[in-house]
Design an enzyme around this catalytic site. Structure first.
Site, PDB file in Angstrom:
ATOM      1  N   TYR A  30     -10.187   1.800   1.376  1.00 32.06           N
ATOM      2  CA  TYR A  30     -10.560   1.948   2.948  1.00 32.06           C
ATOM      3  C   TYR A  30     -11.445   0.862   3.372  1.00 32.06           C
ATOM      4  CZ  TYR A  30      -8.291   6.259   4.303  1.00 32.06           C
ATOM      5  OH  TYR A  30      -7.533   7.301   4.716  1.00 32.06           O
TER       6      TYR A  30
ATOM      7  N   HIS B  41       1.703   4.266  -2.992  1.00 33.18           N
ATOM      8  CA  HIS B  41       1.321   5.590  -2.751  1.00 33.18           C
ATOM      9  C   HIS B  41       2.849   6.233  -3.459  1.00 33.18           C
ATOM     10  CE1 HIS B  41      -2.193   6.184  -0.712  1.00 33.18           C
ATOM     11  NE2 HIS B  41      -1.724   5.675   0.107  1.00 33.18           N
TER      12      HIS B  41
ATOM     13  N   HIS C  92      -5.730   6.469  -2.664  1.00 34.11           N
ATOM     14  CA  HIS C  92      -6.577   5.642  -2.306  1.00 34.11           C
ATOM     15  C   HIS C  92      -7.672   5.682  -3.017  1.00 34.11           C
ATOM     16  CE1 HIS C  92      -5.047   7.209   1.882  1.00 34.11           C
ATOM     17  NE2 HIS C  92      -4.569   5.604   1.859  1.00 34.11           N
TER      18      HIS C  92
ATOM     19  N   HIS D 112       1.057  -1.164  -0.139  1.00 33.35           N
ATOM     20  CA  HIS D 112       0.159   0.041   0.026  1.00 33.35           C
ATOM     21  C   HIS D 112       0.874   1.264  -0.048  1.00 33.35           C
ATOM     22  CE1 HIS D 112      -3.895   2.232   1.372  1.00 33.35           C
ATOM     23  NE2 HIS D 112      -2.910   3.037   1.671  1.00 33.35           N
ATOM     24  N   GLU D 113       1.949   1.252   0.975  1.00 30.86           N
ATOM     25  CA  GLU D 113       2.748   2.474   0.929  1.00 30.86           C
ATOM     26  C   GLU D 113       3.566   2.399  -0.202  1.00 30.86           C
ATOM     27  OE1 GLU D 113       1.759   4.424   3.169  1.00 30.86           O
ATOM     28  OE2 GLU D 113       0.730   3.289   4.476  1.00 30.86           O
TER      29      GLU D 113
END
Length: 251
Positions: free
Chosen positions: A187, A135, A141, A131-132
């Site tokens: 999310y 980014h 997101h 996930h990071e």
């Protein structure tokens, strides 16, 4: 430098002051307005061999088991995209993984030393690392993408007041890919709820759809990386979480 030195070399010029964190886990760029950061200028450079080489350094504060999780997570990009992580050997632009406060990353390439924070207590897991890193590659997101209102409802009255900015819609470049409920960037339904487990903050317009429970990058996550970085077609395996044997200092 010999491999034994690469593994213990410390990056120079570390940032002394922590960045401002927006959207829960995105560090605010000091160099540019990074929205949307899927355009030319925030992506990592592509080499003549077709690979996008990104130097990394993993803090020596992590245990070997934690380093193994981070390395294993990085290798999933090798197997499905043209992204190639290599050990930092003094290159000017590189990513430094360190156990900071929480899990966060900058959005897209910043230039110079670029931090990704993975706190040792709660962040060193494959989907969080992926996930990071996504980014850092330039991806927002999933629930803030420009067409999100066609797929989910954001219930602002149920969101913690100081977290409502995390749900702002962004004018994203969706790379001609459909909305992805299974994205590792999505999310969960109770994210930042004023009453977790009771009051939902995100609901799907299709009541039969579940989301926010990804354990690894989805096929669409991978497809977007390949489209943004113009990678050749990769054969995407059904499971990315296969055992990786003999992970050593070398990526």
């Amino acid at each position: 430098l010999p491999v034994r030195h690469i593994c213990t070399l410390s990056p120079a010029g570390r940032q002394k002051r922590g960045p401002v964190i927006t959207d829960d886990d995105i560090a605010q760029s000091r160099r540019r307005n990074a929205v949307p950061c899927t355009s030319r200028g925030c992506t990592w450079s592509k080499g003549s061999n077709g690979n996008v080489v990104i130097p990394v350094f993993i803090s020596n504060s992590y245990s070997w088991a934690e380093r193994r999780v981070i390395i294993r997570s990085l290798l999933t990009f090798h197997r499905t995209t043209c992204i190639r992580f290599v050990w930092w050997r003094g290159q000017s632009d590189y990513i430094y993984f360190f156990p900071g406060s929480g899990c966060w990353s900058y959005l897209g390439r910043q230039g110079g030393l670029q931090l990704i924070s993975l706190n040792r207590f709660g962040c060193v897991y494959l989907p969080i690392v992926q996930h990071e890193v996504l980014h850092a590659l330039g991806f927002h997101h999933e629930h803030v993408r420009s067409d999100r209102d066609d797929y989910v409802r954001i219930i602002f009255r149920n969101i913690q007041e100081d977290k409502k900015r995390n749900f702002r819609r962004v004018n994203t470049n969706n790379l001609n890919t459909p909305y992805d409920y299974n994205s590792v960037m999505h999310y969960s339904t109770y994210a930042f709820s004023i009453s977790p487990g009771e009051l939902q903050t995100i609901t799907a317009r299709n009541s039969n759809v579940e989301f926010g429970q990804a354990t690894e990058m989805s096929r669409k996550d991978i497809r977007r990386v390949n489209r943004l970085y113009q990678c050749s077609e990769f054969k995407i395996k059904t499971k990315l979480s296969e055992h990786l044997a003999d992970i050593t200092c070398n990526l």
